[in-house]
Scaffold this motif. Sequence first.
Motif, PDB file in Angstrom:
ATOM      1  N   GLY A  49       0.804  -1.217   0.000  1.00 36.63           N
ATOM      2  CA  GLY A  49       0.000   0.000   0.000  1.00 36.63           C
ATOM      3  C   GLY A  49       0.831   1.258   0.000  1.00 36.63           C
ATOM      4  O   GLY A  49       0.557   2.207  -0.760  1.00 36.63           O
ATOM      5  N   GLU A  50       1.871   1.292   0.812  1.00 30.44           N
ATOM      6  CA  GLU A  50       2.704   2.499   0.875  1.00 30.44           C
ATOM      7  C   GLU A  50       3.476   2.713  -0.421  1.00 30.44           C
ATOM      8  O   GLU A  50       3.657   3.863  -0.858  1.00 30.44           O
ATOM      9  N   SER A  51       3.928   1.633  -1.057  1.00 32.59           N
ATOM     10  CA  SER A  51       4.639   1.799  -2.322  1.00 32.59           C
ATOM     11  C   SER A  51       3.694   2.282  -3.423  1.00 32.59           C
ATOM     12  O   SER A  51       4.107   3.036  -4.314  1.00 32.59           O
ATOM     13  N   TYR A  52       2.425   1.880  -3.367  1.00 31.37           N
ATOM     14  CA  TYR A  52       1.451   2.417  -4.323  1.00 31.37           C
ATOM     15  C   TYR A  52       1.232   3.906  -4.079  1.00 31.37           C
ATOM     16  O   TYR A  52       1.180   4.708  -5.023  1.00 31.37           O
ATOM     17  N   MET A  53       1.096   4.293  -2.800  1.00 28.94           N
ATOM     18  CA  MET A  53       0.917   5.698  -2.460  1.00 28.94           C
ATOM     19  C   MET A  53       2.087   6.540  -2.963  1.00 28.94           C
ATOM     20  O   MET A  53       1.913   7.693  -3.358  1.00 28.94           O
ATOM     21  N   ASP A  54       3.287   5.961  -2.984  1.00 30.75           N
ATOM     22  CA  ASP A  54       4.491   6.673  -3.416  1.00 30.75           C
ATOM     23  C   ASP A  54       4.709   6.608  -4.926  1.00 30.75           C
ATOM     24  O   ASP A  54       5.710   7.128  -5.427  1.00 30.75           O
ATOM     25  N   GLY A  55       3.792   5.940  -5.651  1.00 36.87           N
ATOM     26  CA  GLY A  55       3.898   5.885  -7.101  1.00 36.87           C
ATOM     27  C   GLY A  55       4.885   4.870  -7.630  1.00 36.87           C
ATOM     28  O   GLY A  55       5.329   4.977  -8.773  1.00 36.87           O
ATOM     29  N   ARG A 327      -7.216  20.623  -1.685  1.00 37.02           N
ATOM     30  CA  ARG A 327      -7.108  20.331  -0.254  1.00 37.02           C
ATOM     31  C   ARG A 327      -6.379  19.022   0.007  1.00 37.02           C
ATOM     32  O   ARG A 327      -5.740  18.858   1.035  1.00 37.02           O
ATOM     33  N   TYR A 328      -6.497  18.074  -0.904  1.00 40.48           N
ATOM     34  CA  TYR A 328      -5.902  16.750  -0.713  1.00 40.48           C
ATOM     35  C   TYR A 328      -4.821  16.551  -1.770  1.00 40.48           C
ATOM     36  O   TYR A 328      -5.047  16.808  -2.956  1.00 40.48           O
ATOM     37  N   ASP A 329      -3.648  16.064  -1.348  1.00 39.71           N
ATOM     38  CA  ASP A 329      -2.539  15.949  -2.289  1.00 39.71           C
ATOM     39  C   ASP A 329      -2.581  14.630  -3.067  1.00 39.71           C
ATOM     40  O   ASP A 329      -3.457  13.787  -2.863  1.00 39.71           O
ATOM     41  N   GLU A 330      -1.602  14.451  -3.965  1.00 42.86           N
ATOM     42  CA  GLU A 330      -1.567  13.280  -4.837  1.00 42.86           C
ATOM     43  C   GLU A 330      -1.369  11.993  -4.043  1.00 42.86           C
ATOM     44  O   GLU A 330      -1.924  10.947  -4.396  1.00 42.86           O
ATOM     45  N   ARG A 331      -0.594  12.057  -2.974  1.00 41.77           N
ATOM     46  CA  ARG A 331      -0.398  10.846  -2.160  1.00 41.77           C
ATOM     47  C   ARG A 331      -1.708  10.422  -1.500  1.00 41.77           C
ATOM     48  O   ARG A 331      -2.000   9.236  -1.396  1.00 41.77           O
ATOM     49  N   PHE A 332      -2.507  11.408  -1.078  1.00 36.12           N
ATOM     50  CA  PHE A 332      -3.821  11.087  -0.522  1.00 36.12           C
ATOM     51  C   PHE A 332      -4.708  10.452  -1.595  1.00 36.12           C
ATOM     52  O   PHE A 332      -5.420   9.482  -1.329  1.00 36.12           O
ATOM     53  N   ARG A 333      -4.676  11.004  -2.806  1.00 33.48           N
ATOM     54  CA  ARG A 333      -5.498  10.444  -3.894  1.00 33.48           C
ATOM     55  C   ARG A 333      -5.161   8.978  -4.120  1.00 33.48           C
ATOM     56  O   ARG A 333      -6.052   8.136  -4.231  1.00 33.48           O
ATOM     57  N   ARG A 334      -3.870   8.665  -4.171  1.00 28.32           N
ATOM     58  CA  ARG A 334      -3.467   7.282  -4.395  1.00 28.32           C
ATOM     59  C   ARG A 334      -3.813   6.398  -3.197  1.00 28.32           C
ATOM     60  O   ARG A 334      -4.194   5.237  -3.360  1.00 28.32           O
ATOM     61  N   MET A 335      -3.706   6.937  -2.005  1.00 26.45           N
ATOM     62  CA  MET A 335      -4.136   6.196  -0.811  1.00 26.45           C
ATOM     63  C   MET A 335      -5.612   5.852  -0.897  1.00 26.45           C
ATOM     64  O   MET A 335      -6.034   4.715  -0.630  1.00 26.45           O
ATOM     65  N   TRP A 336      -6.418   6.813  -1.307  1.00 25.83           N
ATOM     66  CA  TRP A 336      -7.866   6.616  -1.369  1.00 25.83           C
ATOM     67  C   TRP A 336      -8.236   5.630  -2.483  1.00 25.83           C
ATOM     68  O   TRP A 336      -9.124   4.799  -2.310  1.00 25.83           O
ATOM     69  N   LEU A 337      -7.532   5.704  -3.613  1.00 23.13           N
ATOM     70  CA  LEU A 337      -7.778   4.753  -4.693  1.00 23.13           C
ATOM     71  C   LEU A 337      -7.407   3.332  -4.271  1.00 23.13           C
ATOM     72  O   LEU A 337      -8.112   2.367  -4.602  1.00 23.13           O
ATOM     73  N   PHE A 338      -6.311   3.189  -3.566  1.00 21.96           N
ATOM     74  CA  PHE A 338      -5.894   1.881  -3.064  1.00 21.96           C
ATOM     75  C   PHE A 338      -6.964   1.325  -2.116  1.00 21.96           C
ATOM     76  O   PHE A 338      -7.365   0.159  -2.216  1.00 21.96           O
TER      77      PHE A 338
END
Length: 372
Positions: A49-55, A327-338
Amino acid sequence: MNSDSLKQRARDLLAQAGVAIDGPDPTDLRVHHEGFYARVFAHGTLGLGESYMDGWWDAADLAGFFTRVLRANLDDALTTIDTLLAHLKARLINVQRGAHAWEVGRRHYDLGNDLFAAMLGKRLVYSCGYWARAQDLDQAQEDKLDLICRKLNLKPGQRVLDVGCGWGEALKFAAERYGVAGVGITVSAEQAAYSRELCAGLPIEIRLQDYREVDERFDAVLSVGMFEHVGAKNHRAWFEMARRCVIDDGLVLLHSIGSHATVTRPDPWIDRYIFPNSLIPNASQVAHALEGLFVVEDWHNFGADYDLTLQAWRANFDAAWPALHGRYDERFRRMWLFYLSCSAAIFRSRRDQLWQLTLSPRGVMGGFRVPR
């Protein structure tokens, strides 16, 4: 192991699920960082999950990828020290009592009403819709709320308790459509404020309160999507509260995600980033906890509907992102998609279920044919 060995190990493991690395299918992985393999094998689902959040990796069909992985039980091969620590934490510490019980409200439900309003649709209902006849999310949620009211056999003038009332939509629906009054409790300050505004003018009281503190009588008790935060150590206390609060001839409706497997630990990634201190109940835990307190009039499973609900939430989130990204950054977007994609796969693969239990304290005389 060196990088090449780890990559080959990943290829061999993923092949069991029909997934390739840098393959042509939408469920295949696209790896962008060679550190991905070491990170996942060292930290399991947390590293994934964290590696997905980091792209570090992507999949065009993320939910499809997770469905293949879960159907092949590949997560069993990713047991790590993080998994063990999550297991020990859940086993040794009652992380759903005291101040811990309020943490999920602060860290998840208080993220922002703008996010949830954009994602959830016409009504802020953050739980599985009922898609038996619905063609879209809004209708599925309305049908779910109506199903709950019918299962509780609500009548005008009755008083209802909503345990974990969210943004107040269930109580508002019950008051407007079925003529009841009610009390809703939540551990989220944002939800409480929104619910009070939503229900203004209706005979509804919203409280920022722990369920263990409620000690008054109601004609019916409902709880939708809250029991997952109670924890196995507190299941009995929850049912004791429900029994204490419902009249002898009343009904209780419990709507909860559930597992058919033995559940001993939360997922480390979900626990850290989405739902802290939460744990999905299994059937034996629930059955044991309500023994001697309730008759189970009905145990309804429509878990496959959660996949449809989560797909609709994902579509809404994607459509709303241009308005949210300030308000929400790209890392949050990827976290939410995951989170949304993995959750959809959990229900699509039938790993988890969605249960509605209809309960009576003493058994309905002559039986109760529960609506569908």
